[in-house]
Design a protein around this motif. Sequence first.
Motif, PDB file in Angstrom:
ATOM      1  N   ASP A  97     -88.922   8.140 -17.488  1.00 32.35           N
ATOM      2  CA  ASP A  97     -89.363   7.484 -18.701  1.00 32.35           C
ATOM      3  C   ASP A  97     -88.131   7.982 -19.718  1.00 32.35           C
ATOM      4  OD1 ASP A  97     -90.114   6.367 -21.005  1.00 32.35           O
ATOM      5  OD2 ASP A  97     -91.813   7.554 -21.134  1.00 32.35           O
ATOM      6  N   ARG A  98     -87.123   7.268 -19.609  1.00 36.66           N
ATOM      7  CA  ARG A  98     -86.012   7.976 -20.357  1.00 36.66           C
ATOM      8  C   ARG A  98     -86.137   7.745 -21.865  1.00 36.66           C
ATOM      9  NH1 ARG A  98     -80.181   7.340 -17.724  1.00 36.66           N
ATOM     10  NH2 ARG A  98     -80.715   7.722 -15.270  1.00 36.66           N
ATOM     11  N   ASP A  99     -87.102   6.840 -22.395  1.00 35.56           N
ATOM     12  CA  ASP A  99     -87.356   6.795 -23.831  1.00 35.56           C
ATOM     13  C   ASP A  99     -88.068   7.988 -24.363  1.00 35.56           C
ATOM     14  OD1 ASP A  99     -86.033   4.291 -23.684  1.00 35.56           O
ATOM     15  OD2 ASP A  99     -88.012   3.165 -23.365  1.00 35.56           O
ATOM     16  N   SER A 100     -88.780   8.868 -23.587  1.00 37.56           N
ATOM     17  CA  SER A 100     -89.509   9.864 -23.924  1.00 37.56           C
ATOM     18  C   SER A 100     -88.612  11.124 -24.380  1.00 37.56           C
ATOM     19  CB  SER A 100     -90.634  10.146 -22.953  1.00 37.56           C
ATOM     20  OG  SER A 100     -89.685  10.624 -21.755  1.00 37.56           O
ATOM     21  N   VAL A 101     -87.487  11.052 -24.004  1.00 37.75           N
ATOM     22  CA  VAL A 101     -86.463  12.156 -24.433  1.00 37.75           C
ATOM     23  C   VAL A 101     -85.563  11.735 -25.129  1.00 37.75           C
ATOM     24  CG1 VAL A 101     -86.838  13.226 -21.824  1.00 37.75           C
ATOM     25  CG2 VAL A 101     -84.868  12.064 -22.409  1.00 37.75           C
ATOM     26  N   VAL A 102     -84.918  13.056 -26.127  1.00 36.04           N
ATOM     27  CA  VAL A 102     -84.114  12.711 -27.227  1.00 36.04           C
ATOM     28  C   VAL A 102     -82.682  12.503 -26.578  1.00 36.04           C
ATOM     29  CG1 VAL A 102     -82.730  13.941 -28.862  1.00 36.04           C
ATOM     30  CG2 VAL A 102     -85.260  14.253 -28.718  1.00 36.04           C
ATOM     31  N   SER A 103     -82.505  13.118 -25.477  1.00 35.46           N
ATOM     32  CA  SER A 103     -81.133  13.175 -24.953  1.00 35.46           C
ATOM     33  C   SER A 103     -81.313  13.793 -23.284  1.00 35.46           C
ATOM     34  CB  SER A 103     -79.930  14.106 -25.610  1.00 35.46           C
ATOM     35  OG  SER A 103     -78.771  13.985 -24.948  1.00 35.46           O
ATOM     36  N   ILE A 104     -80.401  13.207 -22.318  1.00 36.89           N
ATOM     37  CA  ILE A 104     -80.266  13.994 -21.133  1.00 36.89           C
ATOM     38  C   ILE A 104     -78.875  14.372 -20.817  1.00 36.89           C
ATOM     39  CG2 ILE A 104     -80.314  12.964 -18.678  1.00 36.89           C
ATOM     40  CD1 ILE A 104     -81.945  10.445 -19.691  1.00 36.89           C
ATOM     41  N   ILE A 105     -78.827  15.363 -20.317  1.00 44.74           N
ATOM     42  CA  ILE A 105     -77.469  16.398 -20.129  1.00 44.74           C
ATOM     43  C   ILE A 105     -77.564  16.748 -18.887  1.00 44.74           C
ATOM     44  CG2 ILE A 105     -76.093  18.068 -20.799  1.00 44.74           C
ATOM     45  CD1 ILE A 105     -78.506  17.071 -23.317  1.00 44.74           C
ATOM     46  N   GLU A 106     -76.708  16.082 -17.971  1.00 39.41           N
ATOM     47  CA  GLU A 106     -76.570  16.630 -16.491  1.00 39.41           C
ATOM     48  C   GLU A 106     -75.138  16.285 -16.066  1.00 39.41           C
ATOM     49  OE1 GLU A 106     -78.674  13.842 -13.897  1.00 39.41           O
ATOM     50  OE2 GLU A 106     -77.661  12.070 -14.717  1.00 39.41           O
ATOM     51  N   THR A 107     -74.962  16.821 -14.930  1.00 37.86           N
ATOM     52  CA  THR A 107     -73.422  16.500 -14.126  1.00 37.86           C
ATOM     53  C   THR A 107     -73.734  15.163 -13.644  1.00 37.86           C
ATOM     54  OG1 THR A 107     -73.502  18.741 -13.476  1.00 37.86           O
ATOM     55  CG2 THR A 107     -71.863  17.554 -12.167  1.00 37.86           C
ATOM     56  N   ASP A 108     -72.301  14.614 -13.563  1.00 40.26           N
ATOM     57  CA  ASP A 108     -72.289  13.266 -12.963  1.00 40.26           C
ATOM     58  C   ASP A 108     -72.570  13.301 -11.337  1.00 40.26           C
ATOM     59  OD1 ASP A 108     -71.510  10.873 -11.772  1.00 40.26           O
ATOM     60  OD2 ASP A 108     -69.728  10.492 -13.235  1.00 40.26           O
ATOM     61  N   ASN A 109     -73.939  13.299 -10.948  1.00 39.04           N
ATOM     62  CA  ASN A 109     -74.491  13.393  -9.865  1.00 39.04           C
ATOM     63  C   ASN A 109     -73.861  12.539  -8.795  1.00 39.04           C
ATOM     64  OD1 ASN A 109     -76.184  15.979 -10.082  1.00 39.04           O
ATOM     65  ND2 ASN A 109     -77.188  14.637 -11.484  1.00 39.04           N
ATOM     66  N   TYR A 110     -73.720  11.246  -9.240  1.00 36.24           N
ATOM     67  CA  TYR A 110     -73.216  10.145  -8.279  1.00 36.24           C
ATOM     68  C   TYR A 110     -71.731  10.468  -7.788  1.00 36.24           C
ATOM     69  CZ  TYR A 110     -72.167   5.605  -6.681  1.00 36.24           C
ATOM     70  OH  TYR A 110     -71.589   4.446  -5.907  1.00 36.24           O
ATOM     71  N   GLN A 111     -71.151  11.081  -8.718  1.00 35.89           N
ATOM     72  CA  GLN A 111     -69.578  11.308  -8.414  1.00 35.89           C
ATOM     73  C   GLN A 111     -69.615  12.596  -7.538  1.00 35.89           C
ATOM     74  OE1 GLN A 111     -67.727  13.869 -11.231  1.00 35.89           O
ATOM     75  NE2 GLN A 111     -65.672  13.348 -10.676  1.00 35.89           N
ATOM     76  N   ALA A 112     -70.511  13.668  -7.795  1.00 32.29           N
ATOM     77  CA  ALA A 112     -70.438  14.833  -6.965  1.00 32.29           C
ATOM     78  C   ALA A 112     -70.531  14.405  -5.588  1.00 32.29           C
ATOM     79  CB  ALA A 112     -71.433  15.528  -7.451  1.00 32.29           C
ATOM     80  N   GLY A 113     -71.722  13.437  -5.223  1.00 34.70           N
ATOM     81  CA  GLY A 113     -71.816  12.774  -3.735  1.00 34.70           C
ATOM     82  C   GLY A 113     -70.668  12.288  -3.363  1.00 34.70           C
ATOM     83  N   GLN A 114     -69.891  11.392  -4.112  1.00 39.32           N
ATOM     84  CA  GLN A 114     -68.581  10.782  -3.722  1.00 39.32           C
ATOM     85  C   GLN A 114     -67.493  11.352  -3.191  1.00 39.32           C
ATOM     86  OE1 GLN A 114     -67.872   8.126  -7.312  1.00 39.32           O
ATOM     87  NE2 GLN A 114     -68.346   6.325  -6.029  1.00 39.32           N
ATOM     88  N   LEU A 115     -67.360  12.567  -3.962  1.00 38.40           N
ATOM     89  CA  LEU A 115     -66.372  13.673  -3.692  1.00 38.40           C
ATOM     90  C   LEU A 115     -66.557  14.327  -2.246  1.00 38.40           C
ATOM     91  CD1 LEU A 115     -66.043  15.557  -7.220  1.00 38.40           C
ATOM     92  CD2 LEU A 115     -64.415  13.751  -6.220  1.00 38.40           C
ATOM     93  N   CYS A 116     -67.818  14.488  -1.961  1.00 40.47           N
ATOM     94  CA  CYS A 116     -67.978  15.128  -0.682  1.00 40.47           C
ATOM     95  C   CYS A 116     -67.731  14.157   0.459  1.00 40.47           C
ATOM     96  CB  CYS A 116     -69.488  15.621  -0.515  1.00 40.47           C
ATOM     97  SG  CYS A 116     -69.813  17.058  -1.464  1.00 40.47           S
TER      98      CYS A 116
END
Length: 315
Positions: A126-145
């Motif tokens: 439920d992304r609407d329940s949070v002010v902001s999301i801060i994370e690494t680009d996890n999709y890119q991380a998998g692609q790099l591997c």
Amino acid sequence: MKVRTGSFFLVIGILALLTGCQGKEGGPKQHETLLFGATYMTRNNPYFDVLNQGIEEVVEANGDILLTRDPLQDQEKQNEQILELIDEGICMLFLNPVDWEAVSPALDACKEAGVAVINVDTVVKDRDSVVSIIETDNYQAGQLCALDMMKRKKSANIIILDNPIQMSITYRAQGFTDAIAGNDSYRVVYRHAAGGEIEVSSKVMEEILRANIDFDVILGGNDPTALGALAALQQARKEEGVLIYGIDGSPDFKAILDMGYVTGTSAQSPKSIGRVAAETAYRYLAGETVEKYISLPSTLITRDNLNHYEIDGWQ
């Protein structure tokens, strides 16, 4: 009219508590101490210790207090801890959920109590329940591997050790599988949840070995998962010729990488995530508009470029 001094200061104290941590309307008072809460899926991974340090440095530099909780991979316990933090008077919660969906009751409780939530490292449903999301680009991380693997091998039988309730790992696996999609030379022959921890991953890998599944590449959803798989392979003396990828860029993984036992890791900067999260929290409390989603880039570390990175620290 005569006002008793004791009553006067009692009223002032109550007003201070009520106005201690305002949101977009008013912003925090200049000299009052604010109380923040943080809870991570586990502290059995040094990654979250470093992330917490990033938050804590910013909070303490502002003269405020951070209360941190560890639910030990138990979402019900995490929900209970969040309720306790609300009762203790936090005005902002930094949340890394155990289960992206089952954390919803705690998010509802935060909303009802007027506690804003900054979501770190792995997203809530439920992304609407949070002010902001801060994370690494996890999709890119998998692609790099995956891209590195394809440079090293013309074909591969791949095992993915993931954790479906943790969306950061799910996105990493998705990035990996999308990168090899349409190329029949690369096949995912087995995929299993490994809890994101060394001990769980090692046991899962032991079961895979007993099943005599043919593989030559392992993608761990994070560094502890990859290291757990390595431990099982070494115990069975079957690590020879297997490419092993992790995601985190942890000191432990880089040390093993330096020895040549693993292949690569898509590095994150947990301290940067923590600092950005805390800075975003203060901007929000000051009444500023903050970004709903902040993605930090990942970098692939292999033995070829390891000399550019500090082995015993995070990026």
